[in-house]
Design a protein around this motif. Structure first.
Motif, PDB file in Angstrom:
ATOM      1  N   ASN A 175       1.866 -22.856   1.094  1.00 34.59           N
ATOM      2  CA  ASN A 175       0.840 -22.020   0.467  1.00 34.59           C
ATOM      3  C   ASN A 175       0.748 -22.262  -1.038  1.00 34.59           C
ATOM      4  O   ASN A 175       0.034 -21.549  -1.746  1.00 34.59           O
ATOM      5  N   MET A 176       1.480 -23.278  -1.511  1.00 36.37           N
ATOM      6  CA  MET A 176       1.498 -23.565  -2.940  1.00 36.37           C
ATOM      7  C   MET A 176       0.597 -24.746  -3.279  1.00 36.37           C
ATOM      8  O   MET A 176       0.299 -25.594  -2.427  1.00 36.37           O
ATOM      9  N   LEU A 177       0.185 -24.787  -4.546  1.00 34.93           N
ATOM     10  CA  LEU A 177      -0.615 -25.882  -5.066  1.00 34.93           C
ATOM     11  C   LEU A 177       0.290 -26.836  -5.828  1.00 34.93           C
ATOM     12  O   LEU A 177       1.044 -26.426  -6.720  1.00 34.93           O
ATOM     13  N   GLU A 178       0.214 -28.117  -5.472  1.00 31.02           N
ATOM     14  CA  GLU A 178       1.015 -29.133  -6.135  1.00 31.02           C
ATOM     15  C   GLU A 178       0.146 -29.904  -7.122  1.00 31.02           C
ATOM     16  O   GLU A 178      -0.899 -30.469  -6.772  1.00 31.02           O
ATOM     17  N   CYS A 179       0.585 -29.948  -8.374  1.00 31.40           N
ATOM     18  CA  CYS A 179      -0.116 -30.692  -9.408  1.00 31.40           C
ATOM     19  C   CYS A 179      -0.026 -32.194  -9.125  1.00 31.40           C
ATOM     20  O   CYS A 179       1.046 -32.693  -8.767  1.00 31.40           O
ATOM     21  N   PRO A 180      -1.127 -32.945  -9.291  1.00 33.86           N
ATOM     22  CA  PRO A 180      -1.088 -34.379  -8.984  1.00 33.86           C
ATOM     23  C   PRO A 180      -0.306 -35.205 -10.001  1.00 33.86           C
ATOM     24  O   PRO A 180       0.059 -36.351  -9.703  1.00 33.86           O
ATOM     25  N   PHE A 181      -0.020 -34.633 -11.182  1.00 30.75           N
ATOM     26  CA  PHE A 181       0.581 -35.425 -12.254  1.00 30.75           C
ATOM     27  C   PHE A 181       2.095 -35.567 -12.085  1.00 30.75           C
ATOM     28  O   PHE A 181       2.641 -36.671 -12.089  1.00 30.75           O
ATOM     29  N   HIS A 182       2.809 -34.430 -11.893  1.00 31.73           N
ATOM     30  CA  HIS A 182       4.266 -34.468 -11.770  1.00 31.73           C
ATOM     31  C   HIS A 182       4.788 -33.593 -10.622  1.00 31.73           C
ATOM     32  O   HIS A 182       5.971 -33.281 -10.568  1.00 31.73           O
ATOM     33  N   ALA A 183       3.873 -33.158  -9.731  1.00 33.87           N
ATOM     34  CA  ALA A 183       4.239 -32.428  -8.511  1.00 33.87           C
ATOM     35  C   ALA A 183       4.858 -31.056  -8.774  1.00 33.87           C
ATOM     36  O   ALA A 183       5.636 -30.559  -7.956  1.00 33.87           O
ATOM     37  N   TRP A 184       4.542 -30.442  -9.912  1.00 29.43           N
ATOM     38  CA  TRP A 184       4.929 -29.043 -10.092  1.00 29.43           C
ATOM     39  C   TRP A 184       4.166 -28.203  -9.068  1.00 29.43           C
ATOM     40  O   TRP A 184       2.960 -28.425  -8.854  1.00 29.43           O
ATOM     41  N   ARG A 185       4.852 -27.241  -8.470  1.00 32.70           N
ATOM     42  CA  ARG A 185       4.234 -26.452  -7.403  1.00 32.70           C
ATOM     43  C   ARG A 185       4.072 -24.992  -7.813  1.00 32.70           C
ATOM     44  O   ARG A 185       5.045 -24.347  -8.217  1.00 32.70           O
ATOM     45  N   TYR A 186       2.838 -24.503  -7.684  1.00 29.23           N
ATOM     46  CA  TYR A 186       2.451 -23.167  -8.133  1.00 29.23           C
ATOM     47  C   TYR A 186       2.124 -22.255  -6.953  1.00 29.23           C
ATOM     48  O   TYR A 186       1.516 -22.693  -5.964  1.00 29.23           O
ATOM     49  N   ASP A 187       2.484 -20.973  -7.103  1.00 24.14           N
ATOM     50  CA  ASP A 187       1.968 -19.992  -6.160  1.00 24.14           C
ATOM     51  C   ASP A 187       0.654 -19.426  -6.716  1.00 24.14           C
ATOM     52  O   ASP A 187       0.165 -19.846  -7.773  1.00 24.14           O
ATOM     53  N   GLY A 188       0.074 -18.460  -6.010  1.00 23.93           N
ATOM     54  CA  GLY A 188      -1.236 -17.949  -6.395  1.00 23.93           C
ATOM     55  C   GLY A 188      -1.251 -17.135  -7.662  1.00 23.93           C
ATOM     56  O   GLY A 188      -2.334 -16.845  -8.198  1.00 23.93           O
ATOM     57  N   SER A 189      -0.088 -16.759  -8.181  1.00 24.72           N
ATOM     58  CA  SER A 189      -0.038 -16.028  -9.450  1.00 24.72           C
ATOM     59  C   SER A 189       0.257 -16.960 -10.628  1.00 24.72           C
ATOM     60  O   SER A 189       0.315 -16.511 -11.770  1.00 24.72           O
ATOM     61  N   GLY A 190       0.476 -18.238 -10.334  1.00 22.49           N
ATOM     62  CA  GLY A 190       0.753 -19.202 -11.392  1.00 22.49           C
ATOM     63  C   GLY A 190       2.216 -19.430 -11.652  1.00 22.49           C
ATOM     64  O   GLY A 190       2.566 -20.142 -12.599  1.00 22.49           O
ATOM     65  N   VAL A 191       3.098 -18.865 -10.841  1.00 21.51           N
ATOM     66  CA  VAL A 191       4.536 -19.097 -10.989  1.00 21.51           C
ATOM     67  C   VAL A 191       4.876 -20.474 -10.428  1.00 21.51           C
ATOM     68  O   VAL A 191       4.451 -20.845  -9.328  1.00 21.51           O
ATOM     69  N   VAL A 192       5.640 -21.254 -11.175  1.00 18.98           N
ATOM     70  CA  VAL A 192       6.119 -22.557 -10.711  1.00 18.98           C
ATOM     71  C   VAL A 192       7.414 -22.345  -9.936  1.00 18.98           C
ATOM     72  O   VAL A 192       8.397 -21.832 -10.470  1.00 18.98           O
TER      73      VAL A 192
END
Length: 360
Positions: free
Chosen positions: A112-129
């Motif tokens: 359910n997290m979003l992975e950034c394409p640059f360095h694969a940091w993963r965020y939840d819907g509130s913006g927490v990594v």
């Protein structure tokens, strides 16, 4: 002959219609989306108003599949939206808190997290990594939610975002319109525009009785009945509708919930529901989508041609208004006369949707 022309919806008695003459098919679609020439800047048209807060539609629910990521831009802000494996929609500011990559382009869903394409940091819907695959320690600054939250919900086959300039939580819910999910009604017929103006000017059009005759060529001035109820507004408009066979009694009943949700029911010729989806992109740019649905018994039966004609005529009226809206200036103290409709009451009602009403 003049009286006859005014009752015939095929006749163009006003100059605005002449500006649309010859626009058909692809040429009309291109005009609806193209940036108009000779448009004055935002400051010159007094359009540097704050955005009004409320719920706004951003995507059809069907446009975002499970595991899909999309970029959006609304309210002068780049956004990213995704649907997790649990089916829920989430939205964040588009730029990664690490090195500023736009996560709407190349980002992907992991669980359910979003992975950034640059360095694969993963965020939840509130913006927490929650994960940085190559780091032993997650910086404390990104273990906290983003300052700016974007609540989202789904209703009426649309994904809605809550906008508030100060980040305040939603103050009301999106209203559900029963016809939008009724199996006896058709799928949406969607028409699309960009309006190069201001959403308040567009909304004010709904209480402007006089313009119906001079912009749309109605045979008479509409007979309005208004209801004002907190963040909701409704109106019932009885008007003579011009047709090639003469005048027909018709009714237009519309409701709004905040500045961003509106729907209209048309009766008298063919029953039609219009879900109007208007969302600011920039101070002088509105993304407008009209979603039409009709009873299948009318839209797919002997009345199908008439049902299609109603949708075409409603869109034609929006085209006529757009000619004005694309270059209209906002006047904070307009000169209003009797017959104009309750413009002053409308502005008092609309002011509640600005975080600082004194700015509007």
């Amino acid at each position: 002959m003049a009286d006859q022309a005014l009752t015939d919806a095929r006749t163009a008695p006003v100059a605005v219609w002449q500006m649309l003459a010859g626009l058909k098919g692809d040429a009309l679609k291109e005009w609806r989306m193209a940036e108009p020439r000779n448009r004055a800047p935002v400051a010159d048209r007094n359009l540097d108003l704050p955005y009004p807060f409320g719920w706004y539609p951003v995507l059809l629910s069907s446009e975002l599949a499970v595991g899909e990521v999309k970029p959006l831009r609304y309210f002068s802000t780049d956004l990213v939206v995704w649907r997790g494996e649990d089916g829920a929609v989430r939205m964040l500011d588009a730029y990664c808190r690490h090195l500023g990559a736009h996560m709407g382009y190349g980002g992907r869903v992991e669980g359910n997290m979003l992975e950034c394409p640059f360095h694969a940091w993963r965020y939840d819907g509130s913006g927490v990594v929650h994960e940085i695959p190559y780091a032993k320690v997650i910086p404390p600054q990104v273990r906290r939610p983003c300052d700016r939250q974007w609540p989202v919900t789904e209703a009426n086959r649309w994904i809605w975002m809550w906008y508030h300039p100060e980040g305040a939580a939603p103050q009301w819910e999106v209203a559900h319109v029963p016809e939008a999910s009724d199996p006896d009604w058709t799928d949406y017929d969607i028409q699309e525009w960009y309006v190069w103006g201001n959403i308040q000017n567009m909304a004010e059009n709904g209480v402007d009785a006089a313009h119906f005759k001079y912009i749309h060529g109605t045979a008479t001035f509409p007979d309005y009945k208004f209801e004002w109820n907190g963040h909701r507004r409704a109106a019932y408009v009885d008007a003579k509708l011009g047709t090639p066979q003469g005048e027909v009694d018709g009714r237009i009943a519309y409701e709004t919930v905040g500045p961003g949700q509106s729907w209209t029911r048309f009766t008298g010729i063919s029953e039609t529901l219009l879900v109007a989806c208007l969302t600011p992109v920039e101070k002088d740019k509105i993304h407008a989508r009209f979603c039409f649905t009709q009873p299948k018994s009318q839209a797919e039966g002997p009345m199908a041609g008439l049902a299609r004609a109603i949708i075409k005529d409603i869109c034609k009226q929006f085209d006529q208004d757009k000619v004005v809206w694309d270059r209209q200036k906002y006047l904070p103290r307009p000169l209003v006369c009797d017959g104009d409709g309750p413009i002053g009451m409308f502005r008092k009602h609309y002011a509640q949707f600005y975080a600082d009403a004194a700015e509007a």
